[in-house]
Motif scaffolding. Structure first.
Motif, short mmCIF file in Angstrom:
data_model
loop_
_atom_site.label_atom_id
_atom_site.label_comp_id
_atom_site.label_asym_id
_atom_site.label_seq_id
_atom_site.Cartn_x
_atom_site.Cartn_y
_atom_site.Cartn_z
N ASP A 111 0.96 -1.21 -0.05
CA ASP A 111 0.10 -0.05 0.14
C ASP A 111 0.85 1.23 -0.14
O ASP A 111 0.43 2.29 -0.63
CB ASP A 111 -0.95 -0.07 1.34
CG ASP A 111 -2.06 -1.13 1.11
OD1 ASP A 111 -2.30 -1.57 0.19
OD2 ASP A 111 -2.53 -1.52 2.31
N ALA A 112 1.97 1.18 0.69
CA ALA A 112 3.00 2.51 0.92
C ALA A 112 3.97 2.47 -0.16
O ALA A 112 4.33 3.55 -0.45
CB ALA A 112 3.54 2.26 2.15
N ARG A 130 1.34 -8.52 -2.93
CA ARG A 130 0.21 -9.22 -2.95
C ARG A 130 0.60 -10.67 -3.54
O ARG A 130 -0.04 -11.58 -2.93
CB ARG A 130 -0.87 -8.65 -4.09
CG ARG A 130 -2.15 -9.44 -4.23
CD ARG A 130 -3.13 -8.80 -5.02
NE ARG A 130 -2.80 -8.45 -6.32
CZ ARG A 130 -2.45 -7.27 -6.89
NH1 ARG A 130 -2.43 -6.22 -6.26
NH2 ARG A 130 -2.11 -7.21 -8.00
N ALA A 131 1.46 -10.88 -4.58
CA ALA A 131 1.79 -12.36 -4.64
C ALA A 131 2.51 -13.16 -3.68
O ALA A 131 2.23 -14.25 -3.43
CB ALA A 131 2.90 -12.04 -6.05
N LEU A 132 3.20 -12.21 -2.73
CA LEU A 132 3.90 -12.82 -1.57
C LEU A 132 2.69 -13.32 -0.65
O LEU A 132 2.84 -14.45 0.07
CB LEU A 132 4.87 -12.00 -0.75
CG LEU A 132 6.12 -11.80 -1.64
CD1 LEU A 132 7.03 -10.98 -0.92
CD2 LEU A 132 6.96 -13.05 -1.68
N ARG A 133 1.64 -12.60 -0.19
CA ARG A 133 0.64 -12.95 0.50
C ARG A 133 -0.11 -14.19 0.10
O ARG A 133 -0.34 -15.09 0.68
CB ARG A 133 -0.46 -11.62 0.52
CG ARG A 133 0.13 -10.32 1.22
CD ARG A 133 -0.79 -9.54 1.80
NE ARG A 133 -2.03 -9.17 1.09
CZ ARG A 133 -1.95 -8.22 0.10
NH1 ARG A 133 -0.72 -7.46 -0.14
NH2 ARG A 133 -3.01 -8.03 -0.75
N GLU A 134 -0.46 -14.21 -1.37
CA GLU A 134 -0.96 -15.28 -1.89
C GLU A 134 -0.25 -16.50 -1.80
O GLU A 134 -0.87 -17.63 -1.43
CB GLU A 134 -1.30 -14.89 -3.33
CG GLU A 134 -2.24 -14.01 -3.66
CD GLU A 134 -2.58 -13.46 -4.77
OE1 GLU A 134 -1.93 -13.86 -5.82
OE2 GLU A 134 -3.52 -12.75 -5.12
N GLU A 135 1.02 -16.42 -1.98
CA GLU A 135 1.97 -17.54 -1.82
C GLU A 135 2.01 -18.27 -0.67
O GLU A 135 1.83 -19.26 -0.29
CB GLU A 135 3.31 -17.23 -2.48
CG GLU A 135 4.39 -18.32 -2.15
CD GLU A 135 5.81 -18.08 -2.19
OE1 GLU A 135 6.71 -18.61 -2.26
OE2 GLU A 135 6.31 -16.75 -2.53
#
Length: 278
Positions: free
Chosen positions: A238-239, A248-253
């Motif tokens: 976000d920042a 976002r890809a890391l969160r999904e992974e």
């Protein structure tokens, strides 16, 4: 650590005031401390073993938080001993007093700063602090005050994480490194773990020894509970600290690996111990 952006500064998690435990890693302190206790049971057992408290000892817990560790110490010093817990947070001390009353243990709690402990010299047989020195503006001064209230020959033990050693199993190394460096640089002393032996020696401790304890966080909930990992990934995207799509890809992974039971995050906590000179 306060909630990112809560000081009105866009995009950065602010460094809290020394001892401000209203929120830690973006969640209420009581919840954080209870979650952390579950994940750090082996660390806490080793702290207790190395502190060498015995029945009849008088022990001080500096930065006692919700009082859980002081209550455990009270079991070991017995009716002939005494445990005192101090914290700068009035809210934390009020909660600790409530826990102590409910447990019926021989332990007391009070609001106090590590820089000005309200006890005479040589008041305690042993003194401990866990995950508190990382937040101090002057770690040496804080540890020196802890030594002052410890009896000559008495033991002091300070335990803190080294935030440069957190290692989540995520594929994008560049983005992961950038997010973790940004997130933990908002702790006042993020690398305090590796500095602790020098801090104790500078404060005047003798026979300083350090033990590094591994921390293994299995699953996203454990990693998020102790380090705020998923919050870090979200806020960093976000920042604009890292590209939003990569965060976002890391969160999904992490979520995918967690669903398969394969997500893990490693870390380390340093236990530095010493004695007040005779």
């Amino acid at each position: 650590m306060a909630t990112p952006g809560s000081d009105g500064t866009a995009g950065a998690p602010p460094a809290g005031e020394t001892g401000d435990t209203t929120t830690l890693i973006g969640r209420p302190a009581d919840r954080y401390l209870d979650e952390a206790a579950d994940h750090l049971a082996a660390v806490k057992d080793e702290i207790l073993r190395r502190l060498r408290v015995r029945p009849g000892h008088r022990v001080l817990d500096v930065g006692c938080g919700n009082g859980t560790d002081a209550l455990e110490l009270a079991r070991h010093v017995g009716d002939a001993g005494e445990v005192v817990g101090v914290d700068v947070s009035e809210e934390a001390v009020a909660g600790a007093i409530g826990r102590g009353l409910a447990a019926g243990a021989g332990v007391s709690f009070q609001v106090a700063s590590v820089y000005a402990l309200p006890f005479p010299d040589a008041s305690f047989d042993a003194c401990r602090s866990e995950r508190m020195v990382q937040h101090l503006e002057d770690p040496v001064a804080g540890v020196r005050e802890m030594l002052r209230v410890t009896k000559p020959g008495g033991r002091i033990l300070v335990a803190d994480p080294d935030h440069g050693m957190w290692a989540p199993d995520l594929a994008d190394r560049e983005t992961t490194r950038a997010v973790l460096a940004w997130w933990f640089d908002n702790v006042r002393n993020p690398w305090i773990g590796r500095r602790l032996p020098g801090v104790l020696r500078a404060a005047g401790a003798r026979d300083v020894h350090v033990t590094v304890m591994p921390v293994v966080l299995r699953g996203v909930a454990a990693a998020d509970g102790l380090t705020g990992l998923m919050d870090a990934l979200r806020h960093a995207g976000d920042a604009g600290v890292v590209p939003a799509e990569r965060a976002r890809a890391l969160r999904e992974e992490a979520a995918r690996r967690d669903a398969d039971g394969g997500f893990v995050m490693y870390g380390a906590i340093a236990l530095a111990e010493g004695r007040r000179p005779e």
